[in-house]
Design an enzyme around this catalytic site. Structure first.
Site, short mmCIF file in Angstrom:
data_model
loop_
_atom_site.label_atom_id
_atom_site.label_comp_id
_atom_site.label_asym_id
_atom_site.label_seq_id
_atom_site.Cartn_x
_atom_site.Cartn_y
_atom_site.Cartn_z
CG ASP A 30 -2.07 0.98 1.08
OD1 ASP A 30 -3.23 0.53 0.98
OD2 ASP A 30 -1.81 2.21 1.07
CG ASN A 86 -12.08 -0.50 3.92
OD1 ASN A 86 -12.42 -0.86 5.05
ND2 ASN A 86 -10.92 0.08 3.68
CD GLN A 93 -14.72 -0.71 -2.57
OE1 GLN A 93 -15.83 -1.02 -2.11
NE2 GLN A 93 -14.19 -1.29 -3.64
CB SER A 94 -10.71 5.32 -1.63
OG SER A 94 -9.53 4.56 -1.45
CB VAL A 95 -9.20 1.69 -5.14
CG1 VAL A 95 -8.89 1.12 -6.53
CG2 VAL A 95 -8.20 2.81 -4.79
CG HIS A 99 -8.64 -3.19 -2.32
ND1 HIS A 99 -9.58 -2.51 -3.07
CD2 HIS A 99 -8.43 -2.45 -1.21
CE1 HIS A 99 -9.93 -1.41 -2.42
NE2 HIS A 99 -9.26 -1.35 -1.28
CG HIS A 101 -6.80 -2.83 3.14
ND1 HIS A 101 -6.06 -1.69 2.89
CD2 HIS A 101 -8.02 -2.60 2.61
CE1 HIS A 101 -6.81 -0.82 2.24
NE2 HIS A 101 -8.01 -1.33 2.07
P1 AMP Z 1 -9.68 1.37 0.14
O1 AMP Z 1 -9.75 2.70 0.82
O2 AMP Z 1 -10.10 0.21 0.98
O3 AMP Z 1 -10.36 1.40 -1.20
O4 AMP Z 1 -8.13 1.09 -0.12
C1 AMP Z 1 -7.44 1.65 -1.19
C2 AMP Z 1 -6.00 1.64 -0.81
O5 AMP Z 1 -5.23 1.84 -1.99
C3 AMP Z 1 -5.58 2.73 0.18
O6 AMP Z 1 -5.08 2.11 1.37
C4 AMP Z 1 -4.52 3.51 -0.57
O7 AMP Z 1 -3.48 3.93 0.27
C5 AMP Z 1 -4.05 2.51 -1.60
N1 AMP Z 1 -3.47 3.08 -2.81
C6 AMP Z 1 -3.94 4.11 -3.54
N2 AMP Z 1 -3.15 4.32 -4.61
C7 AMP Z 1 -2.17 3.38 -4.56
C8 AMP Z 1 -1.04 3.07 -5.37
N3 AMP Z 1 -0.76 3.77 -6.50
N4 AMP Z 1 -0.23 2.06 -5.00
C9 AMP Z 1 -0.49 1.35 -3.87
N5 AMP Z 1 -1.55 1.59 -3.06
C10 AMP Z 1 -2.37 2.59 -3.40
#
Ligand code: AMP
Length: 113
Positions: A30, A86, A93-95, A99, A101
């Site tokens: 991460d 998430n 969840q932001s992506v 996934h 963690h």
């Molecule tokens: P979530 O908030 O559960 O969707 O987790 C998304 C995660 O992706 C967060 O912990 C971010 O820090 C991580 N993240 C975002 N961009 C990148 C990247 N380019 N490489 C690795 N991790 C990332």
């Protein structure tokens, strides 16, 4: 499913610190670690979030967990780690590419924040 930055990591369009890869999944550190070991484990096939998974994804979900097991051992955190998913923006969840963690290397409190 919309293209996400994780799809771009799978395609090697964005650089990541990859720690594990097989035909099913990819795992990388991460970028904003919340523990000494913080690794994201993603399926190579697109799934937006856990609630989009169905019976046809049972094997895939199992493989993600087994990959987490293997990576935890390789990273020396097999005795104590936490896996977080998430699901949905309200859960953090932001992506929007499923996934796991994998977090370890420190102690954790319960309930999580
Ligand atoms: P979530 O908030 O559960 O969707 O987790 C998304 C995660 O992706 C967060 O912990 C971010 O820090 C991580 N993240 C975002 N961009 C990148 C990247 N380019 N490489 C690795 N991790 C990332």
């Amino acid at each position: 499913m919309a293209d996400t930055l994780f799809s771009r990591i799978i395609r090697r369009e964005i650089q990541a610190d990859i720690v594990f890869e097989d035909e099913t999944c990819l795992a990388f550190r991460d970028i904003n670690p919340q523990a000494p070991v913080h690794i994201l484990i993603i399926p190579k096939t697109p799934l937006t979030r856990l609630t989009d998974a169905g019976e046809q994804d049972a094997g895939l979900l199992g493989k993600l967990l087994l990959a987490a097991n293997r990576i935890a051992t390789e990273q020396g955190i097999a005795d104590a780690f936490r896996i977080v998913v998430n699901n949905g923006a309200g859960a953090g969840q932001s992506v929007f590419h499923l996934h796991l963690h994998l977090l370890g290397g420190r102690s954790f409190t319960w309930p999580p924040g």
